[in-house]
Design an enzyme around this catalytic site. Structure first.
Site, PDB file in Angstrom:
ATOM      1  N   GLY A 191      27.983  79.827  60.106  1.00  0.00           N
ATOM      2  CA  GLY A 191      27.032  79.840  58.829  1.00  0.00           C
ATOM      3  C   GLY A 191      26.269  78.559  58.902  1.00  0.00           C
ATOM      4  O   GLY A 191      26.025  78.181  57.673  1.00  0.00           O
ATOM      5  N   LYS A 222      22.205  79.947  60.475  1.00  0.00           N
ATOM      6  CA  LYS A 222      21.116  79.638  59.667  1.00  0.00           C
ATOM      7  C   LYS A 222      19.928  79.611  60.586  1.00  0.00           C
ATOM      8  O   LYS A 222      18.796  80.082  60.068  1.00  0.00           O
ATOM      9  CB  LYS A 222      21.168  78.771  58.737  1.00  0.00           C
ATOM     10  CG  LYS A 222      22.350  78.725  57.804  1.00  0.00           C
ATOM     11  CD  LYS A 222      21.954  79.991  56.496  1.00  0.00           C
ATOM     12  CE  LYS A 222      22.693  79.975  55.499  1.00  0.00           C
ATOM     13  NZ  LYS A 222      24.010  80.209  55.489  1.00  0.00           N
ATOM     14  N   ASP A 299      21.565  79.535  49.369  1.00  0.00           N
ATOM     15  CA  ASP A 299      20.647  78.593  49.689  1.00  0.00           C
ATOM     16  C   ASP A 299      19.050  78.797  49.545  1.00  0.00           C
ATOM     17  O   ASP A 299      18.153  78.716  50.526  1.00  0.00           O
ATOM     18  CB  ASP A 299      21.015  77.715  51.050  1.00  0.00           C
ATOM     19  CG  ASP A 299      22.233  76.994  51.294  1.00  0.00           C
ATOM     20  OD1 ASP A 299      22.770  76.904  50.107  1.00  0.00           O
ATOM     21  OD2 ASP A 299      22.565  76.688  52.257  1.00  0.00           O
ATOM     22  N   TRP A 395      35.183  78.513  53.570  1.00  0.00           N
ATOM     23  CA  TRP A 395      35.599  76.983  53.592  1.00  0.00           C
ATOM     24  C   TRP A 395      34.756  76.203  54.446  1.00  0.00           C
ATOM     25  O   TRP A 395      34.727  76.254  55.585  1.00  0.00           O
ATOM     26  CB  TRP A 395      36.898  76.836  53.857  1.00  0.00           C
ATOM     27  CG  TRP A 395      37.830  75.522  53.698  1.00  0.00           C
ATOM     28  CD1 TRP A 395      37.421  74.781  52.573  1.00  0.00           C
ATOM     29  CD2 TRP A 395      38.568  74.631  54.651  1.00  0.00           C
ATOM     30  NE1 TRP A 395      38.418  73.546  52.788  1.00  0.00           N
ATOM     31  CE2 TRP A 395      38.937  73.371  54.026  1.00  0.00           C
ATOM     32  CE3 TRP A 395      39.117  74.997  55.927  1.00  0.00           C
ATOM     33  CZ2 TRP A 395      39.656  72.557  54.633  1.00  0.00           C
ATOM     34  CZ3 TRP A 395      39.726  73.794  56.343  1.00  0.00           C
ATOM     35  CH2 TRP A 395      40.249  72.641  55.656  1.00  0.00           C
ATOM     36  N   ASN A 396      34.050  75.207  53.845  1.00  0.00           N
ATOM     37  CA  ASN A 396      32.837  74.535  54.678  1.00  0.00           C
ATOM     38  C   ASN A 396      33.646  73.194  55.282  1.00  0.00           C
ATOM     39  O   ASN A 396      33.606  72.238  54.832  1.00  0.00           O
ATOM     40  CB  ASN A 396      31.903  73.844  53.674  1.00  0.00           C
ATOM     41  CG  ASN A 396      31.000  74.941  53.657  1.00  0.00           C
ATOM     42  OD1 ASN A 396      30.240  75.582  54.592  1.00  0.00           O
ATOM     43  ND2 ASN A 396      30.334  75.287  52.466  1.00  0.00           N
ATOM     44  N   ASP A 401      26.882  69.917  59.408  1.00  0.00           N
ATOM     45  CA  ASP A 401      25.283  70.068  59.376  1.00  0.00           C
ATOM     46  C   ASP A 401      24.753  69.073  58.283  1.00  0.00           C
ATOM     47  O   ASP A 401      23.498  68.757  58.293  1.00  0.00           O
ATOM     48  CB  ASP A 401      24.985  71.552  59.133  1.00  0.00           C
ATOM     49  CG  ASP A 401      25.591  72.089  57.795  1.00  0.00           C
ATOM     50  OD1 ASP A 401      26.181  71.309  57.010  1.00  0.00           O
ATOM     51  OD2 ASP A 401      25.322  73.341  57.662  1.00  0.00           O
ATOM     52  N   ASN A 430      33.988  77.755  58.030  1.00  0.00           N
ATOM     53  CA  ASN A 430      32.484  77.394  58.787  1.00  0.00           C
ATOM     54  C   ASN A 430      32.662  76.249  59.553  1.00  0.00           C
ATOM     55  O   ASN A 430      32.840  75.013  59.005  1.00  0.00           O
ATOM     56  CB  ASN A 430      31.568  77.250  57.605  1.00  0.00           C
ATOM     57  CG  ASN A 430      30.214  77.090  57.916  1.00  0.00           C
ATOM     58  OD1 ASN A 430      29.909  77.492  59.083  1.00  0.00           O
ATOM     59  ND2 ASN A 430      29.356  76.435  57.194  1.00  0.00           N
TER      60      ASN A 430
END
Length: 863
Positions: A191, A222, A299, A395-396, A401, A430
């Site tokens: 993602g 994305k 977003d 969980w990022n 990015d 992620n």
């Protein structure tokens, strides 16, 4: 800061930030993901496994003490159902299976696998994926709660075969394993923003998921135009459809749920036409084998954020698409309010609307208190009380990015080990756009999400390193332990075994230990190149490995320079010093592929700056006029603040977190100094930027405790200039006053001008007198680049001149001394970077011809 680095400082990072913003249109992703600055240490410890490692860590495993069994003559397999025979034999490819149907039950060591009706004596829990595995003298017995349970037992057997105890696949230790997962859904969400994974990498990762019992892969990059706006309504072209079918099939073989996600919220219209567009796209994906779907409303801005409309759409899809199909999993949704940072808390908030109105079968994503944050009971209690179901944690980490110049290889931690499926229904990571390099983190994600209560971050990381590069773990560990910190936002501990020091704290013991560590850093890239068997991983790591090796050499050189400085010998020291400085191109690569940001890079940069200051003081008897950033923000202690002290208005320091009452940013001078001017440029630009103090005061202090105003009640000023009666100060700061603003704070330049320094006329014959002033600014960490020629006046009492230059390899400079009639009284040609020039009587100015960087010109007068 070394001389040739300043003009390029963070230019690459800035370009990355603007790229991210462009991809998100009006969304500042870097801002969203950079709200936490704490650096918590990694918990856990390395454990002794006696050469017997299983990942994820089983809930119960013991060696029975019966020794081992011989499987060298093959295994005869008895599996649950005849129609599933082929699949299970494929899963057992690592065993010497006697797999022809005609002799399936002939001689060989017996393996029996059953599921469906689970005898209680096997202890298998009533959850999908649960299993028991027993290896004894009588055979191998697998009991699974379901098909997934048998598959996971086979994966445990596969990992047992990888251990030395298996003796090259000829024997197995007698043991018992009873195992089941903590969370129903465990895996990965693709993602991130940026380059999506290649098809080859995705297939490699799916096999990895299966091996380590991850059961969920959510496809939602994305930058896939058919996943998001504007093309989410359109079918995939044939080539992409073919790839998705292959991914679905690979997931089926690995018992991984392939979840196709759509991101329609940027331009969705809440009408029947777009509802049918969405259903049509789902039908197309269903025809290609997809049986699980997610809808992302993250977003976005505008009408797409309407929670009532989102709920209406999701509920209708559940009733009209999911349930009638019969074989489609419940939907997953990522809400617009996916973190506590900006979620509306009240009963009228979107999450509370979800809780009251959303079909209870639908799973809801949550990223925590902020976008990149720890998994805690408190954040789950907060969201679960609103959505009325256990959240699905997105969980990022190790996503990069928002920091694309970093390659995160550190331990996985910040995860509450007391959580159960009652607290969160699932846990997905992620990862980075570097899929192969993300495997190290995903190894531990699998460990935690399967058996949270026994999760040990350090031990899991150590085991993962061994799996990733078994032949060269030590070299890979050196790279990984110094490639962990995000530098901003969701900070990660890094280099925790390394002790650095400043020049003033030099000891032989500290010197030798750090020198040896930099030696390991310098050697690691070549060792990894030679020993890494994963070509896809090596391609991803290579740019970082290259710069990592250079950092090792620069660190060693910096330590050698400390030795040289302590030994004396000005010319030798300076020539070595400039060789260890980075060119603009060096700096560009250094910033583009960073590692060691917490200790190694700061040591190198601080050592070079300390050495420059000390050398200047030794040459002149005066302290160098170098400013040190201070302030309330945690990252003022990092090298990022150099961007407001580099003389370049195109670069800027930014706080990385929201400004609040009492915040301030300032500088400390090397000693109490009489000041005549202070000039500050706030914001990332001076036109329409929002990252600045819109209500502020400029203050000074002698002791850092009592502050006096220079300018008060400054409102909406990007450009702040104080010039008045000279004041004595050691500290200057810009302090935030009452304001509603919660943006970050950014400063492009923080300049302080002393009243006591003597001026020199250096404008004569110079095309850039402003930059030439850096050659007379009493600090060696700034420089003036002379493209060909310049000159400067020599005061009457001057008896000598020391020029500290950086002359390009193979280059030279000519120094001519002129009298007032412009006659040449002396001429010297040299290739040296350190030049001591005795001034000929009657000389009024000096000309310098040749390309060089001029760090400082020191004029000595007769007393």
């Amino acid at each position: 800061m070394n001389p040739r680095s300043l003009l390029m400082l963070i230019a690459v990072s800035f370009s990355m930030l603007t790229t991210v913003q462009a991809q998100n249109e009006n969304f500042d992703l870097a801002g969203q993901r950079s709200e936490v600055q704490l650096v918590n240490p990694v918990p856990g410890e390395k454990r002794a496994h006696q050469e017997f490692v299983i990942n994820p860590t089983p809930r119960y495993m013991r060696l029975t003490g019966e020794g081992s069994v011989d499987i060298g003559n093959g295994i005869k397999a008895i599996v649950p159902k005849a129609d599933s025979l082929h699949n299970y034999l494929e899963d057992m490819y690592f065993l010497p299976i006697l797999c022809k149907c005609s002799d399936l039950y002939s001689k060989g060591f017996p393996l029996e696998a059953t599921y469906g009706e689970v005898p209680t004596e096997h202890g298998v829990q009533n959850v999908s994926g649960a299993y028991s595995l027993k290896i004894s003298k009588n055979g191998i017995k697998i009991v699974g709660y379901d098909d997934a349970g048998i598959f996971y037992a086979i994966q445990t057997l596969r990992l047992i075969m990888d251990n030395p105890a298996a003796k090259d696949g000829k024997s197995l230790p007698c043991l018992e394993v009873v195992d089941s997962p903590t969370f129903p859904y465990r895996g990965v969400v693709e993602g991130f923003y940026g380059t999506p994974w290649s098809h080859k990498v995705r297939l490699s990762l799916i096999d990895f998921y299966g091996k380590y019992k991850l059961n969920t892969y959510i496809y939602g990059p994305k930058d896939d135009p058919y996943h998001s706006s504007p093309n989410w309504r359109l079918p995939y072209p044939d080539a992409e459809r073919k790839n998705i079918k292959e991914l679905v099939e690979a997931c089926r073989k690995n018992r991984v749920d392939f979840v196709w996600a759509i991101h329609p919220g940027k331009d969705i219209k809440w009408n029947e036409e777009d509802y049918q567009n969405l259903v049509h796209k789902f039908e197309l994906m269903y025809a290609d084998g997809v049986r699980s779907f997610a809808i992302f409303f993250d977003d976005i801005e505008g009408e797409g954020t309407n929670p009532e409309k989102q709920v209406e759409l999701l509920n209708r899809l559940t009733e009209e698409f999911v349930k009638p199909k019969g074989d489609v999993s419940p939907l997953i949704v990522c809400p617009t309010d996916y973190s506590k940072l900006w979620a509306k808390a009240g009963e009228d908030g979107p999450l509370s609307i979800y809780g009251r109105k959303l079909d209870p079968s639908i799973r809801v994503f949550w990223t925590g208190d902020v976008v990149c944050s720890d998994v805690t009971r408190a954040t789950l209690d907060w969201v679960n009380s609103r959505i009325k179901r256990p959240a699905f944690f997105w969980w990022n980490y190790p996503v990069t990015d928002y920091v694309r110049n970093l390659m995160l290889q550190g331990p996985v931690y910040g995860l509450d080990t007391s959580l159960t499926s009652k607290d969160m229904c699932g846990f997905v990571s992620n990862p980075m756009e570097h899929g192969e390099a993300s495997k190290l983190a995903l190894y531990s994600v699998a460990d935690y999400s399967w058996n949270a209560s026994d999760y040990n971050p350090i031990d899991s990381w150590e085991r993962g390193l061994e799996v990733m590069m078994p032949c060269i773990k030590s070299a890979y560990r050196t790279f990984a332990i110094h490639s962990s910190d995000t530098e901003t936002g969701y900070r990660r501990d890094e280099s925790w075994e390394t002790e650095t020091f400043r020049l003033a704290d030099y000891t032989q013991e500290k010197r030798d230990k750090l020198y040896n560590e930099f030696d390991s850093v310098a050697l690691a890239p070549a060792e990894i190149e030679a020993g890494c068997t994963d070509s896809l991983l090596l391609v991803e790591l290579r740019p970082w490995l290259k710069e990592f090796g250079k950092l090792g050499v620069r660190g060693q050189n910096a330590i050698d320079l400390m030795d040289l400085y302590r030994a004396g010998g000005d010319k030798r020291f300076w020539n070595a010093y400039v060789r260890n400085c980075m060119t603009a191109e060096d700096r560009k690569e250094y910033e583009a592929h960073k590692s060691g940001t917490m200790k190694l890079q700061p040591f190198y940069e601080q050592a070079m700056a300390d050495l420059a200051d000390a050398f200047y003081e030794r040459l002149t008897g005066e302290k160098a006029f170098r400013l040190q950033a201070i302030g309330t923000y945690p990252n003022v202690r990092t090298t990022q603040t150099n961007m407001m002290l580099d003389g370049d208005t195109a670069t800027f320091y930014t706080s990385g977190v929201s400004q609040k009452a009492g915040d301030w940013v300032g500088v400390a001078l090397p000693e109490l100094t009489t000041l005549r001017k202070v000039h500050i440029l706030q914001g990332r630009n001076s036109k329409d930027d929002t990252d600045f103090f819109d209500h502020a005061a400029l203050e000074y202090s002698v002791d850092g405790k009592t502050w006096q105003p220079l300018l008060d009640d400054l409102r909406n000023q990007y450009d702040i200039l104080w010039r008045g009666d000279p004041v004595q100060a050691r500290y200057i700061r810009l302090r935030r006053l009452d304001s509603e603003r919660t943006n970050w704070a950014s400063i492009r330049e923080f300049s302080v001008f002393p009243a006591t320094k003597k001026s020199v006329n250096y404008a004569k014959n110079s095309s850039n007198p402003v930059n030439l002033a850096k050659a007379f600014d009493h600090q060696l960490t700034t420089f003036f680049h002379s493209p060909g020629a310049f000159s400067f006046d020599v005061p009457k009492k001057t008896i000598s001149c020391t020029l500290l230059l950086s002359v390009p390899e193979g280059g030279s400079v000519i120094l001519r001394q002129y009298d007032k009639h412009n006659n040449v009284r002396s001429e010297t040609t040299t290739t040296d970077s350190f030049i001591n020039l005795n001034i000929v009587k009657g000389v009024t100015h000096i000309g310098v011809v040749g390309t060089a960087d001029v760090n400082e010109i020191i004029l000595k007068e007769k007393h």
